[in-house]
Design a protein around this motif. Structure first.
Motif, PDB file in Angstrom:
ATOM      1  N   SER A 288       7.124  -3.654  -5.016  1.00  0.00           N
ATOM      2  CA  SER A 288       7.437  -3.890  -5.857  1.00  0.00           C
ATOM      3  C   SER A 288       6.413  -3.860  -6.566  1.00  0.00           C
ATOM      4  O   SER A 288       6.441  -3.022  -7.664  1.00  0.00           O
ATOM      5  N   VAL A 289       5.179  -4.883  -6.867  1.00  0.00           N
ATOM      6  CA  VAL A 289       4.401  -4.802  -6.889  1.00  0.00           C
ATOM      7  C   VAL A 289       3.406  -3.459  -7.258  1.00  0.00           C
ATOM      8  O   VAL A 289       2.427  -2.929  -8.101  1.00  0.00           O
ATOM      9  N   GLY A 290       3.060  -2.805  -5.827  1.00  0.00           N
ATOM     10  CA  GLY A 290       3.023  -1.899  -5.457  1.00  0.00           C
ATOM     11  C   GLY A 290       3.114  -0.362  -6.564  1.00  0.00           C
ATOM     12  O   GLY A 290       2.988   0.051  -7.380  1.00  0.00           O
ATOM     13  N   PHE A 291       4.241  -0.545  -6.676  1.00  0.00           N
ATOM     14  CA  PHE A 291       4.934   0.508  -7.898  1.00  0.00           C
ATOM     15  C   PHE A 291       4.707   0.759  -9.355  1.00  0.00           C
ATOM     16  O   PHE A 291       4.562   1.281 -10.192  1.00  0.00           O
ATOM     17  N   ILE A 292       4.209  -1.187  -9.400  1.00  0.00           N
ATOM     18  CA  ILE A 292       3.613  -1.283 -11.017  1.00  0.00           C
ATOM     19  C   ILE A 292       3.037  -0.828 -11.341  1.00  0.00           C
ATOM     20  O   ILE A 292       2.200  -0.271 -12.227  1.00  0.00           O
ATOM     21  N   LEU A 293       1.431  -1.249 -10.380  1.00  0.00           N
ATOM     22  CA  LEU A 293       0.859  -0.304 -10.428  1.00  0.00           C
ATOM     23  C   LEU A 293      -0.151   0.570 -10.513  1.00  0.00           C
ATOM     24  O   LEU A 293      -0.233   1.733 -10.787  1.00  0.00           O
ATOM     25  N   GLY A 294       1.137   1.965  -9.260  1.00  0.00           N
ATOM     26  CA  GLY A 294       0.788   2.675  -8.763  1.00  0.00           C
ATOM     27  C   GLY A 294       0.638   3.736 -10.486  1.00  0.00           C
ATOM     28  O   GLY A 294      -0.086   4.022 -10.335  1.00  0.00           O
TER      29      GLY A 294
ATOM     30  N   LEU B  88       1.071  -0.747   0.237  1.00  0.00           N
ATOM     31  CA  LEU B  88      -0.064  -0.066   0.055  1.00  0.00           C
ATOM     32  C   LEU B  88       1.251   1.123  -0.116  1.00  0.00           C
ATOM     33  O   LEU B  88       0.391   2.180  -1.051  1.00  0.00           O
ATOM     34  N   ASP B  89       1.964   1.211   0.874  1.00  0.00           N
ATOM     35  CA  ASP B  89       2.919   2.902   0.852  1.00  0.00           C
ATOM     36  C   ASP B  89       3.235   2.476  -0.221  1.00  0.00           C
ATOM     37  O   ASP B  89       3.125   3.741  -0.404  1.00  0.00           O
ATOM     38  N   PHE B  90       4.014   2.087  -1.489  1.00  0.00           N
ATOM     39  CA  PHE B  90       4.540   1.758  -2.444  1.00  0.00           C
ATOM     40  C   PHE B  90       3.420   2.181  -3.352  1.00  0.00           C
ATOM     41  O   PHE B  90       3.485   3.185  -4.994  1.00  0.00           O
ATOM     42  N   PHE B  91       2.552   1.404  -3.280  1.00  0.00           N
ATOM     43  CA  PHE B  91       0.658   2.127  -4.379  1.00  0.00           C
ATOM     44  C   PHE B  91       0.917   3.125  -4.453  1.00  0.00           C
ATOM     45  O   PHE B  91       0.288   4.184  -5.340  1.00  0.00           O
ATOM     46  N   GLY B  92       0.739   3.756  -3.161  1.00  0.00           N
ATOM     47  CA  GLY B  92      -0.215   5.514  -3.053  1.00  0.00           C
ATOM     48  C   GLY B  92       0.975   5.662  -3.654  1.00  0.00           C
ATOM     49  O   GLY B  92       1.111   7.304  -4.018  1.00  0.00           O
TER      50      GLY B  92
ATOM     51  N   PHE C 225      -2.760   6.707   2.879  1.00  0.00           N
ATOM     52  CA  PHE C 225      -2.041   5.651   4.242  1.00  0.00           C
ATOM     53  C   PHE C 225      -2.407   6.366   4.682  1.00  0.00           C
ATOM     54  O   PHE C 225      -1.994   5.647   6.270  1.00  0.00           O
ATOM     55  N   ILE C 226      -3.882   6.913   5.636  1.00  0.00           N
ATOM     56  CA  ILE C 226      -4.755   6.835   6.460  1.00  0.00           C
ATOM     57  C   ILE C 226      -5.311   5.396   6.810  1.00  0.00           C
ATOM     58  O   ILE C 226      -5.205   4.882   7.853  1.00  0.00           O
ATOM     59  N   LEU C 227      -5.868   4.561   5.679  1.00  0.00           N
ATOM     60  CA  LEU C 227      -5.809   2.961   5.772  1.00  0.00           C
ATOM     61  C   LEU C 227      -4.545   2.245   5.834  1.00  0.00           C
ATOM     62  O   LEU C 227      -4.853   1.231   6.947  1.00  0.00           O
ATOM     63  N   ASN C 228      -3.448   2.522   5.801  1.00  0.00           N
ATOM     64  CA  ASN C 228      -2.034   2.149   5.897  1.00  0.00           C
ATOM     65  C   ASN C 228      -2.354   1.891   7.353  1.00  0.00           C
ATOM     66  O   ASN C 228      -1.748   1.006   8.423  1.00  0.00           O
ATOM     67  N   ALA C 229      -2.257   2.853   8.521  1.00  0.00           N
ATOM     68  CA  ALA C 229      -1.971   3.444   9.309  1.00  0.00           C
ATOM     69  C   ALA C 229      -2.884   2.462  10.827  1.00  0.00           C
ATOM     70  O   ALA C 229      -3.231   2.264  10.691  1.00  0.00           O
ATOM     71  N   GLY C 230      -3.897   2.766  10.233  1.00  0.00           N
ATOM     72  CA  GLY C 230      -5.750   1.695  10.610  1.00  0.00           C
ATOM     73  C   GLY C 230      -4.809   0.035  10.069  1.00  0.00           C
ATOM     74  O   GLY C 230      -5.081  -0.487  11.598  1.00  0.00           O
ATOM     75  N   LEU C 231      -4.323  -0.390   9.855  1.00  0.00           N
ATOM     76  CA  LEU C 231      -3.778  -1.271   9.202  1.00  0.00           C
ATOM     77  C   LEU C 231      -2.595  -1.883  10.801  1.00  0.00           C
ATOM     78  O   LEU C 231      -2.897  -2.804  10.979  1.00  0.00           O
TER      79      LEU C 231
END
Length: 457
Positions: free
Chosen positions: A160-166, A38-42, A191-197
């Motif tokens: 890296s998968v997040g970096f490909i899709l983002g 999620l971090d890299f995707f965002g 990022f807020i979702l990530n904080a919740g996770l």
């Protein structure tokens, strides 16, 4: 160096805590993979659009460059402090703080209607965008030394998968009206979702696992140094209580400064130098990749973009192969790092001398593999030689070294391009050869120390 120290004494009796510890850590590790994705995707949704947005705000190329360098300088000086901070106050609160402040930065970016607001929005991200580093430090706390390269490799692959899709998703939203602002708001929400996770992670299991690890260590090494390390670890888990609010603020600051001093005075300089040289070498390879391919072979930027995406995909897949590779090398990380560095050097040299685009495709294919392996190995080696008690500090210092490379590489690339489109990668080959020479000089000492340590476990 760390390898010259005598190997630790064998642990008495069977390693009983390992089974419950692994069971408790597995869920934690899987959740951290999702955090990295999620971090890299965002971030990858927004970062490719930053140069276009600041240009649309009326900034000149010079101003845009100054803002970019300012962000790099913030990253350079904050990486070590934030990593050390996570060692002192604990991973949970430091990781949450980094994610939430990053969310604030991207929220401000979504409201930036001037160059000044754009620069202000980059400040919290420049200081606190170290969630991936803290996640890696947390992974090193959860798994054994033998499992660490595999787990960190999988974490890098998920990121890296997040970096490909983002960039694909970000490019789609950019086509809409006020697309950049919408993309920035979505990134902040991610990022807020990530904080919740992170908040919902089973931290009680992580603390239980850490306490079991500390108990095993204290049974096998009853020394003054071990007792001091356990004290520091209890501090990082929040076990120590402070008498006054002033003391609660002052003691963590002193601990951070002591940790940074210990790393600065350690004998890890050659490992960090190898990281710096290889970081600059790879950055030089990519610095003028699009322009050089167009000038040398007439390939349009669109097709070059497909080639970069292809390499990124292979790099993500390479992360899942680290398990069999490390077993093949009998967990000798130093030898694996040396061979991946040699392969990277050869592939950059092949690209520099390429006479056709097919040679470039061939070098890009294997370079994605070698650089993925190299990044994982250098991180694992830093943690092995420096010790898990300061894993956050070590990873932070490593990120600071990489930030220095990000500052140096553009300057070297600009100078080298004055002579030839192949100048930057050719210079990268020279730097990689220096890194290989440093590693060859230290191979006997590191490999012998590593093997002795693994045999004692």
């Amino acid at each position: 160096m760390g390898a010259s120290e005598p190997p630790p004494a064998p642990r008495p009796g069977p390693a009983a805590p390992s089974a419950p510890r692994g069971a408790g850590a597995s869920r934690f590790v899987r959740c951290l993979y999702l955090v990295g994705f999620l971090d890299f995707f965002g971030v990858s949704m927004v970062v490719p659009l930053l140069s276009l947005h600041i240009k649309s705000l009326g900034a000149s190329p010079t101003v845009a460059g100054v803002v970019g360098s300012f962000y790099g300088l913030l990253q350079l000086f904050s990486s070590t402090f934030v990593g050390c901070w996570s060692d002192v106050i604990g991973r949970q609160y430091s990781l949450l703080a980094c994610i939430l402040f990053s969310a604030l930065g991207y929220l401000l970016l979504g409201m930036s209607t001037s160059v000044c607001l754009f620069a202000i929005a980059r400040v919290p991200v420049g200081i606190f965008k170290h969630s991936l580093s803290i996640s890696k430090a947390l992974l090193s706390d959860l798994v054994s030394e033998k499992e660490r390269p595999l787990v960190i490799g999988h974490f890098n692959a998920a990121s890296s998968v997040g970096f490909i899709l983002g960039p694909v998703v970000g490019g789609y939203f950019t086509e809409l009206e006020s697309g950049f602002y919408l993309t920035s708001f979505i990134c902040s929400f991610i990022f807020i979702l990530n904080a919740g996770l992170v908040w919902m992670l089973p931290w009680s299991e992580e603390h239980t696992d850490s306490n079991e690890k500390e108990q095993t260590t204290s049974n096998s090494k009853v020394t003054a140094k071990a007792n001091y390390d356990l004290q520091v670890q209890s501090l990082s888990n929040g076990a120590m209580k402070y008498d006054t609010p002033l003391q609660s603020l002052w003691i963590p600051v002193v601990s951070v400064l002591k940790r940074i001093k210990s790393i600065a005075c350690s004998d890890l300089w050659d490992i960090f130098l190898v990281r710096l040289l290889m970081s600059v070498a790879v950055m030089l390879y990519y610095s003028n990749f699009v322009l050089a391919i167009e000038e040398r072979f007439g390939v349009k930027p669109k097709l070059t973009g497909y080639l970069i995406s292809y390499s990124s995909t292979l790099g993500a897949l390479a992360g899942f192969l680290l398990g069999p590779i490390t077993r093949l090398y009998q967990h000798n990380t130093y030898a694996l790092l040396l061979h991946s560095t040699v392969l990277t050097c050869v592939l950059i040299m092949l690209y520099s001398a390429a006479l056709s685009i097919w040679t470039v495709i061939l070098s890009s294919t294997f370079l994605a593999f070698s650089t993925t392996v190299g990044r994982t190995c250098i991180t694992d080696l830093e943690l092995t030689l420096g010790g898990n008690q300061a894993s956050g500090t070590l990873i932070g210092v490593g990120q600071s070294v990489t930030s220095v490379g990000r500052i140096i590489a553009p300057l070297l690339s600009g100078i080298a391009q004055e002579f030839s489109p192949c100048g930057p990668p050719s210079l990268g080959v020279g730097l990689a050869l220096v890194a290989i020479l440093i590693m060859l000089i230290n191979t006997p000492q590191y490999c012998s120390g590593r093997n002795a340590k693994l045999k004692s476990e």
